[in-house]
Design a protein around this motif. Sequence first.
Motif, PDB file in Angstrom:
ATOM      1  N   GLY A 232      15.706  -4.090 -21.545  1.00  0.00           N
ATOM      2  CA  GLY A 232      16.636  -4.690 -20.607  1.00  0.00           C
ATOM      3  C   GLY A 232      16.575  -4.126 -19.204  1.00  0.00           C
ATOM      4  N   LYS A 233      15.714  -3.132 -18.961  1.00  0.00           N
ATOM      5  CA  LYS A 233      15.575  -2.525 -17.643  1.00  0.00           C
ATOM      6  C   LYS A 233      14.370  -3.115 -16.916  1.00  0.00           C
ATOM      7  N   ARG A 234      14.303  -2.893 -15.601  1.00  0.00           N
ATOM      8  CA  ARG A 234      13.111  -3.254 -14.846  1.00  0.00           C
ATOM      9  C   ARG A 234      12.010  -2.272 -15.194  1.00  0.00           C
ATOM     10  N   ASN A 235      10.833  -2.790 -15.545  1.00  0.00           N
ATOM     11  CA  ASN A 235       9.746  -1.934 -15.993  1.00  0.00           C
ATOM     12  C   ASN A 235       8.446  -2.186 -15.243  1.00  0.00           C
ATOM     13  N   SER A 236       8.580  -2.603 -13.984  1.00  0.00           N
ATOM     14  CA  SER A 236       7.399  -2.676 -13.127  1.00  0.00           C
ATOM     15  C   SER A 236       6.897  -1.271 -12.858  1.00  0.00           C
ATOM     16  N   LEU A 237       5.684  -1.160 -12.330  1.00  0.00           N
ATOM     17  CA  LEU A 237       5.135   0.157 -12.015  1.00  0.00           C
ATOM     18  C   LEU A 237       6.016   0.867 -10.987  1.00  0.00           C
ATOM     19  N   ASP A 238       6.484   0.129  -9.986  1.00  0.00           N
ATOM     20  CA  ASP A 238       7.372   0.719  -8.983  1.00  0.00           C
ATOM     21  C   ASP A 238       8.642   1.258  -9.629  1.00  0.00           C
ATOM     22  N   ALA A 239       9.265   0.449 -10.500  1.00  0.00           N
ATOM     23  CA  ALA A 239      10.513   0.852 -11.137  1.00  0.00           C
ATOM     24  C   ALA A 239      10.317   2.080 -12.016  1.00  0.00           C
ATOM     25  N   LEU A 240       9.199   2.136 -12.729  1.00  0.00           N
ATOM     26  CA  LEU A 240       8.932   3.279 -13.608  1.00  0.00           C
ATOM     27  C   LEU A 240       8.648   4.545 -12.807  1.00  0.00           C
ATOM     28  N   CYS A 241       7.966   4.405 -11.682  1.00  0.00           N
ATOM     29  CA  CYS A 241       7.744   5.570 -10.819  1.00  0.00           C
ATOM     30  C   CYS A 241       9.087   6.126 -10.338  1.00  0.00           C
ATOM     31  N   ASP A 242       9.990   5.232  -9.953  1.00  0.00           N
ATOM     32  CA  ASP A 242      11.317   5.670  -9.516  1.00  0.00           C
ATOM     33  C   ASP A 242      12.062   6.344 -10.667  1.00  0.00           C
ATOM     34  N   ARG A 243      11.958   5.765 -11.856  1.00  0.00           N
ATOM     35  CA  ARG A 243      12.699   6.286 -13.013  1.00  0.00           C
ATOM     36  C   ARG A 243      12.220   7.688 -13.397  1.00  0.00           C
ATOM     37  N   PHE A 244      10.906   7.918 -13.275  1.00  0.00           N
ATOM     38  CA  PHE A 244      10.352   9.206 -13.666  1.00  0.00           C
ATOM     39  C   PHE A 244      10.179  10.171 -12.483  1.00  0.00           C
ATOM     40  N   GLY A 245      10.629   9.755 -11.298  1.00  0.00           N
ATOM     41  CA  GLY A 245      10.528  10.636 -10.142  1.00  0.00           C
ATOM     42  C   GLY A 245       9.106  10.858  -9.671  1.00  0.00           C
ATOM     43  N   ILE A 246       8.246   9.838  -9.792  1.00  0.00           N
ATOM     44  CA  ILE A 246       6.844   9.944  -9.383  1.00  0.00           C
ATOM     45  C   ILE A 246       6.697   9.453  -7.944  1.00  0.00           C
ATOM     46  N   ASP A 247       6.068  10.245  -7.102  1.00  0.00           N
ATOM     47  CA  ASP A 247       5.929   9.925  -5.686  1.00  0.00           C
ATOM     48  C   ASP A 247       4.979   8.748  -5.493  1.00  0.00           C
ATOM     49  N   LYS A 248       5.486   7.656  -4.909  1.00  0.00           N
ATOM     50  CA  LYS A 248       4.653   6.490  -4.617  1.00  0.00           C
ATOM     51  C   LYS A 248       4.729   6.142  -3.130  1.00  0.00           C
ATOM     52  N   SER A 249       4.966   7.148  -2.310  1.00  0.00           N
ATOM     53  CA  SER A 249       5.157   6.911  -0.878  1.00  0.00           C
ATOM     54  C   SER A 249       3.900   6.356  -0.215  1.00  0.00           C
ATOM     55  N   ASN A 250       2.725   6.596  -0.800  1.00  0.00           N
ATOM     56  CA  ASN A 250       1.477   6.080  -0.221  1.00  0.00           C
ATOM     57  C   ASN A 250       1.195   4.638  -0.616  1.00  0.00           C
ATOM     58  N   ARG A 251       2.059   4.049  -1.430  1.00  0.00           N
ATOM     59  CA  ARG A 251       1.790   2.705  -1.950  1.00  0.00           C
ATOM     60  C   ARG A 251       2.403   1.625  -1.046  1.00  0.00           C
ATOM     61  N   THR A 252       1.879   1.501   0.189  1.00  0.00           N
ATOM     62  CA  THR A 252       2.352   0.447   1.068  1.00  0.00           C
ATOM     63  C   THR A 252       1.792  -0.909   0.634  1.00  0.00           C
ATOM     64  N   LEU A 253       0.556  -0.905   0.140  1.00  0.00           N
ATOM     65  CA  LEU A 253      -0.064  -2.085  -0.473  1.00  0.00           C
ATOM     66  C   LEU A 253      -0.562  -1.694  -1.855  1.00  0.00           C
ATOM     67  N   HIS A 254      -0.713  -2.685  -2.734  1.00  0.00           N
ATOM     68  CA  HIS A 254      -1.281  -2.419  -4.043  1.00  0.00           C
ATOM     69  C   HIS A 254      -2.772  -2.117  -3.891  1.00  0.00           C
ATOM     70  N   GLY A 255      -3.229  -1.130  -4.629  1.00  0.00           N
ATOM     71  CA  GLY A 255      -4.655  -0.825  -4.688  1.00  0.00           C
ATOM     72  C   GLY A 255      -4.974  -0.414  -6.107  1.00  0.00           C
ATOM     73  N   ALA A 256      -6.110  -0.852  -6.631  1.00  0.00           N
ATOM     74  CA  ALA A 256      -6.405  -0.649  -8.048  1.00  0.00           C
ATOM     75  C   ALA A 256      -6.512   0.832  -8.402  1.00  0.00           C
TER      76      ALA A 256
END
Length: 237
Positions: free
Chosen positions: A130-154
């Motif tokens: 029932g939660k948001r489980n996109s990669l962005d949402a999971l990074c936020d949930r686990f405290g993973i730094d995604k500050s460099n992700r201005t655009l998607h890159g493989a």
Amino acid sequence: MRQIILDTETTGLSVTEGDRVIELGCVELVNRQLSGRHLHCYFKVDRDSHPDALKVHGITREFLADKPTFQESVAEILAFLKGAEIIIHNAPFDVAFLDNELRLAGYGALATHVQGITDSLLLAREAFPGKRNSLDALCDRFGIDKSNRTLHGALLDSELLAQVYLALTRGQNALIAEEGTDGSDEQSVSAGPSVCLDGLRLKVITASADELAAHEQVLAGIDKESGGNTVWRTVQA
């Protein structure tokens, strides 16, 4: 245990309408540790990316003009993936595109070249229903730094997904340790530092006569309510 975290970027959302893979990013895990090995490829294609896709990854046809095709890179890709478990977020999407590219290059489906394919999105949905489980949402949930992700890159997304996957599956550490042959692997999960308890002396506090009498009254009341069928009375008898 060898695992490959994989992500792709594509010209659009539909294999059936001719959209193609234009970027592939992979990072390797060995015994749940990043090995430092990775694979990153761009592919020249004969079509423009959909405007909505461009907003996501920013990869233009002009940028790809001097890159090899998927067919020219396929041997290197399969050599890197061979025999590994592949971890993909929303796997059906990427697998459909990769199966199409492999077919066009004259090869069998992805599943025939690897040990297995795991969908980390399904793992996340099981862990967080029932939660948001996109990669962005999971990074936020686990405290993973995604500050460099201005655009998607493989490749960047694969690196982020590797951290998410390890956080999602950290409860499997004990199972992985049990799979070792002798438990001596330096990458096995540690049980923590040992503590010497030889000098420890625990203080023993005994119940007073009044406390024992009060306890007996409680037991007698319970025994009476049960019609004399309490376990402790039966054992004593």
